[in-house]
Motif scaffolding. Structure first.
Motif, PDB file in Angstrom:
ATOM      1  N   LYS A   1       0.802  -1.223   0.000  1.00  0.00           N
ATOM      2  CA  LYS A   1       0.000   0.000   0.000  1.00  0.00           C
ATOM      3  C   LYS A   1       0.835   1.273   0.000  1.00  0.00           C
ATOM      4  O   LYS A   1       0.369   2.318  -0.460  1.00  0.00           O
ATOM      5  CB  LYS A   1      -0.942  -0.005   1.199  1.00  0.00           C
ATOM      6  N   ASP A   2       2.059   1.194   0.495  1.00  0.00           N
ATOM      7  CA  ASP A   2       2.871   2.412   0.582  1.00  0.00           C
ATOM      8  C   ASP A   2       3.761   2.620  -0.645  1.00  0.00           C
ATOM      9  O   ASP A   2       4.620   3.499  -0.656  1.00  0.00           O
ATOM     10  CB  ASP A   2       3.730   2.408   1.850  1.00  0.00           C
ATOM     11  N   VAL A   3       3.538   1.821  -1.695  1.00  0.00           N
ATOM     12  CA  VAL A   3       4.324   1.973  -2.924  1.00  0.00           C
ATOM     13  C   VAL A   3       3.381   2.166  -4.109  1.00  0.00           C
ATOM     14  O   VAL A   3       2.442   1.387  -4.305  1.00  0.00           O
ATOM     15  CB  VAL A   3       5.223   0.748  -3.188  1.00  0.00           C
ATOM     16  N   SER A   4       3.626   3.210  -4.894  1.00  0.00           N
ATOM     17  CA  SER A   4       2.805   3.500  -6.064  1.00  0.00           C
ATOM     18  C   SER A   4       3.700   3.799  -7.257  1.00  0.00           C
ATOM     19  O   SER A   4       4.603   4.642  -7.180  1.00  0.00           O
ATOM     20  CB  SER A   4       1.894   4.713  -5.788  1.00  0.00           C
ATOM     21  N   LEU A   5       3.467   3.085  -8.359  1.00  0.00           N
ATOM     22  CA  LEU A   5       4.179   3.346  -9.607  1.00  0.00           C
ATOM     23  C   LEU A   5       3.154   3.873 -10.606  1.00  0.00           C
ATOM     24  O   LEU A   5       2.178   3.194 -10.914  1.00  0.00           O
ATOM     25  CB  LEU A   5       4.822   2.072 -10.149  1.00  0.00           C
ATOM     26  N   VAL A   6       3.365   5.080 -11.093  1.00  0.00           N
ATOM     27  CA  VAL A   6       2.394   5.745 -11.962  1.00  0.00           C
ATOM     28  C   VAL A   6       2.989   5.909 -13.356  1.00  0.00           C
ATOM     29  O   VAL A   6       4.008   6.579 -13.528  1.00  0.00           O
ATOM     30  CB  VAL A   6       1.985   7.123 -11.398  1.00  0.00           C
ATOM     31  N   PHE A   7       2.338   5.307 -14.341  1.00  0.00           N
ATOM     32  CA  PHE A   7       2.787   5.400 -15.727  1.00  0.00           C
ATOM     33  C   PHE A   7       1.780   6.214 -16.524  1.00  0.00           C
ATOM     34  O   PHE A   7       0.592   5.916 -16.507  1.00  0.00           O
ATOM     35  CB  PHE A   7       2.919   4.007 -16.349  1.00  0.00           C
ATOM     36  N   ASP A   8       2.254   7.250 -17.211  1.00  0.00           N
ATOM     37  CA  ASP A   8       1.374   8.036 -18.061  1.00  0.00           C
ATOM     38  C   ASP A   8       0.808   7.154 -19.170  1.00  0.00           C
ATOM     39  O   ASP A   8       1.472   6.234 -19.654  1.00  0.00           O
ATOM     40  CB  ASP A   8       2.131   9.204 -18.692  1.00  0.00           C
ATOM     41  N   ASP A   9      -0.425   7.442 -19.570  1.00  0.00           N
ATOM     42  CA  ASP A   9      -1.033   6.699 -20.671  1.00  0.00           C
ATOM     43  C   ASP A   9      -0.231   6.897 -21.953  1.00  0.00           C
ATOM     44  O   ASP A   9       0.251   7.997 -22.238  1.00  0.00           O
ATOM     45  CB  ASP A   9      -2.478   7.157 -20.906  1.00  0.00           C
ATOM     46  N   VAL A  10      -0.078   5.818 -22.695  1.00  0.00           N
ATOM     47  CA  VAL A  10       0.636   5.877 -23.968  1.00  0.00           C
ATOM     48  C   VAL A  10      -0.346   5.599 -25.096  1.00  0.00           C
ATOM     49  O   VAL A  10      -0.955   4.535 -25.147  1.00  0.00           O
ATOM     50  CB  VAL A  10       1.782   4.845 -24.016  1.00  0.00           C
ATOM     51  N   ASP A  11      -0.530   6.578 -25.963  1.00  0.00           N
ATOM     52  CA  ASP A  11      -1.483   6.441 -27.060  1.00  0.00           C
ATOM     53  C   ASP A  11      -0.714   6.287 -28.365  1.00  0.00           C
ATOM     54  O   ASP A  11      -0.209   7.257 -28.930  1.00  0.00           O
ATOM     55  CB  ASP A  11      -2.385   7.685 -27.107  1.00  0.00           C
ATOM     56  N   MET A  12      -0.599   5.051 -28.830  1.00  0.00           N
ATOM     57  CA  MET A  12       0.123   4.776 -30.071  1.00  0.00           C
ATOM     58  C   MET A  12      -0.756   3.948 -30.986  1.00  0.00           C
ATOM     59  O   MET A  12      -1.354   2.960 -30.563  1.00  0.00           O
ATOM     60  CB  MET A  12       1.425   4.031 -29.772  1.00  0.00           C
ATOM     61  N   SER A  13      -0.826   4.346 -32.243  1.00  0.00           N
ATOM     62  CA  SER A  13      -1.683   3.652 -33.198  1.00  0.00           C
ATOM     63  C   SER A  13      -1.071   2.333 -33.660  1.00  0.00           C
ATOM     64  O   SER A  13      -1.782   1.390 -33.993  1.00  0.00           O
ATOM     65  CB  SER A  13      -1.957   4.545 -34.411  1.00  0.00           C
ATOM     66  N   ASP A  14       0.257   2.269 -33.691  1.00  0.00           N
ATOM     67  CA  ASP A  14       0.916   1.050 -34.130  1.00  0.00           C
ATOM     68  C   ASP A  14       0.906   0.028 -32.994  1.00  0.00           C
ATOM     69  O   ASP A  14       1.446   0.287 -31.913  1.00  0.00           O
ATOM     70  CB  ASP A  14       2.363   1.355 -34.542  1.00  0.00           C
ATOM     71  N   PRO A  15       0.313  -1.155 -33.191  1.00  0.00           N
ATOM     72  CA  PRO A  15       0.193  -2.135 -32.110  1.00  0.00           C
ATOM     73  C   PRO A  15       1.532  -2.649 -31.600  1.00  0.00           C
ATOM     74  O   PRO A  15       1.680  -2.926 -30.409  1.00  0.00           O
ATOM     75  CB  PRO A  15      -0.650  -3.253 -32.730  1.00  0.00           C
ATOM     76  N   ASP A  16       2.513  -2.784 -32.480  1.00  0.00           N
ATOM     77  CA  ASP A  16       3.824  -3.260 -32.047  1.00  0.00           C
ATOM     78  C   ASP A  16       4.524  -2.220 -31.173  1.00  0.00           C
ATOM     79  O   ASP A  16       5.135  -2.556 -30.158  1.00  0.00           O
ATOM     80  CB  ASP A  16       4.698  -3.590 -33.254  1.00  0.00           C
ATOM     81  N   GLN A  17       4.431  -0.949 -31.574  1.00  0.00           N
ATOM     82  CA  GLN A  17       5.034   0.103 -30.761  1.00  0.00           C
ATOM     83  C   GLN A  17       4.355   0.206 -29.402  1.00  0.00           C
ATOM     84  O   GLN A  17       5.008   0.394 -28.376  1.00  0.00           O
ATOM     85  CB  GLN A  17       4.961   1.441 -31.499  1.00  0.00           C
ATOM     86  N   ALA A  18       3.033   0.065 -29.409  1.00  0.00           N
ATOM     87  CA  ALA A  18       2.285   0.125 -28.153  1.00  0.00           C
ATOM     88  C   ALA A  18       2.687  -1.034 -27.235  1.00  0.00           C
ATOM     89  O   ALA A  18       2.858  -0.864 -26.020  1.00  0.00           O
ATOM     90  CB  ALA A  18       0.786   0.079 -28.429  1.00  0.00           C
ATOM     91  N   ALA A  19       2.861  -2.233 -27.800  1.00  0.00           N
ATOM     92  CA  ALA A  19       3.249  -3.398 -27.018  1.00  0.00           C
ATOM     93  C   ALA A  19       4.665  -3.257 -26.480  1.00  0.00           C
ATOM     94  O   ALA A  19       4.943  -3.601 -25.319  1.00  0.00           O
ATOM     95  CB  ALA A  19       3.142  -4.664 -27.872  1.00  0.00           C
ATOM     96  N   ALA A  20       5.571  -2.735 -27.302  1.00  0.00           N
ATOM     97  CA  ALA A  20       6.951  -2.533 -26.862  1.00  0.00           C
ATOM     98  C   ALA A  20       7.004  -1.535 -25.703  1.00  0.00           C
ATOM     99  O   ALA A  20       7.725  -1.745 -24.717  1.00  0.00           O
ATOM    100  CB  ALA A  20       7.809  -2.040 -28.024  1.00  0.00           C
ATOM    101  N   ALA A  21       6.229  -0.446 -25.822  1.00  0.00           N
ATOM    102  CA  ALA A  21       6.197   0.562 -24.763  1.00  0.00           C
ATOM    103  C   ALA A  21       5.622  -0.016 -23.476  1.00  0.00           C
ATOM    104  O   ALA A  21       6.162   0.190 -22.381  1.00  0.00           O
ATOM    105  CB  ALA A  21       5.375   1.768 -25.215  1.00  0.00           C
ATOM    106  N   SER A  22       4.526  -0.753 -23.598  1.00  0.00           N
ATOM    107  CA  SER A  22       3.871  -1.332 -22.430  1.00  0.00           C
ATOM    108  C   SER A  22       4.797  -2.292 -21.687  1.00  0.00           C
ATOM    109  O   SER A  22       4.894  -2.262 -20.456  1.00  0.00           O
ATOM    110  CB  SER A  22       2.597  -2.052 -22.860  1.00  0.00           C
ATOM    111  N   ASP A  23       5.514  -3.122 -22.432  1.00  0.00           N
ATOM    112  CA  ASP A  23       6.372  -4.094 -21.772  1.00  0.00           C
ATOM    113  C   ASP A  23       7.685  -3.488 -21.288  1.00  0.00           C
ATOM    114  O   ASP A  23       8.318  -4.027 -20.373  1.00  0.00           O
ATOM    115  CB  ASP A  23       6.617  -5.296 -22.689  1.00  0.00           C
ATOM    116  N   ALA A  24       8.111  -2.374 -21.861  1.00  0.00           N
ATOM    117  CA  ALA A  24       9.250  -1.648 -21.306  1.00  0.00           C
ATOM    118  C   ALA A  24       8.855  -1.093 -19.926  1.00  0.00           C
ATOM    119  O   ALA A  24       9.639  -1.124 -18.973  1.00  0.00           O
ATOM    120  CB  ALA A  24       9.675  -0.516 -22.232  1.00  0.00           C
TER     121      ALA A  24
END
Length: 226
Positions: free
Chosen positions: A71-94
């Protein structure tokens, strides 16, 4: 070391991102040292599952490790809006790779399967993740507070087989916490809390939809990430 932040690493720039792509030509990415085998050991062992109604043309969904944080740890990632599915997947898994390092720290497990799942077996990225966790474990430290990630960009290689995912991290509200005493070491925010990441991501050969970190470089005191 009071604040939970990255220990000094090699400085990076866009040239470094290009270098990461060049050194991975045709195939086949590091961050915080103070502030390794994939869950399943390798691509061939990665778990996969498909929807009961999935046809042969549908892409299997990779079973991913759960990474619940205290509960005392929070990791906040900004939303990533990418039209290319491969780029979106690479960003998400990074992002997942970065999250897995923090998860290994809170679990105090330098061999935690989460970071192994999101990094290539025996890769520099996997060795880096293990070292980040080990340094905390050896010092009897975990983390407490909030860490934010933003400004995500994806630079695909010309052959589109790999991509460099770059983003910033802000640890001004993330602190070191003693495992035994639970004491949190609060410190004043400074330029030392900002990092610029470059993570070379490569798609898994057998686990569809999964990208894994192969190499990583992190610039500390990243003024551009303020």
């Amino acid at each position: 070391m009071n604040r939970s932040r990255t220990l000094p690493v090699a400085a990076v720039s866009m040239a470094a991102a290009a270098a990461l792509l060049l050194t991975a030509c045709g195939g086949g990415g590091e961050e915080d040292s103070g502030k390794d085998k994939i869950a399943g050991a390798d691509d061939g062992a990665a778990k996969k599952s498909a929807s009961p109604s999935a046809g042969k043309s549908e892409v299997p969904v990779t079973d991913r490790p759960k990474m619940p944080l205290p509960k005392d740890v929070s990791l906040v990632f900004d939303d990533v809006d990418m039209s290319d599915p491969d780029q979106a997947a690479a960003a998400s898994d990074a992002h997942n790779f970065a999250r897995a390092i923090r998860y290994g720290i809170v679990k105090q497990n330098m061999n935690d399967p989460a970071y192994k799942f999101y990094s290539e077996l025996k890769s520099p990225a996997q060795a880096y993740a293990k070292d980040q966790i080990k340094q905390r474990v050896d010092k009897g430290l975990t983390i407490s507070g909030e860490m934010r990630f933003s400004r995500t960009k994806v630079t695909p290689a010309e052959n589109k087989k790999t991509s460099v995912v770059s983003f910033c991290s802000n640890s001004t509200k993330l602190y070191s916490k003693e495992v035994k005493t639970k004491k949190v070491h609060h410190t004043e925010p400074s330029i030392n809390d900002y990092y610029s990441w470059q993570v070379l991501m490569t798609p898994s050969k057998n686990a569809k939809g999964l990208w894994r970190a192969q190499k990583v470089q992190v610039q500390d005191k990243a003024e551009e990430c303020r």
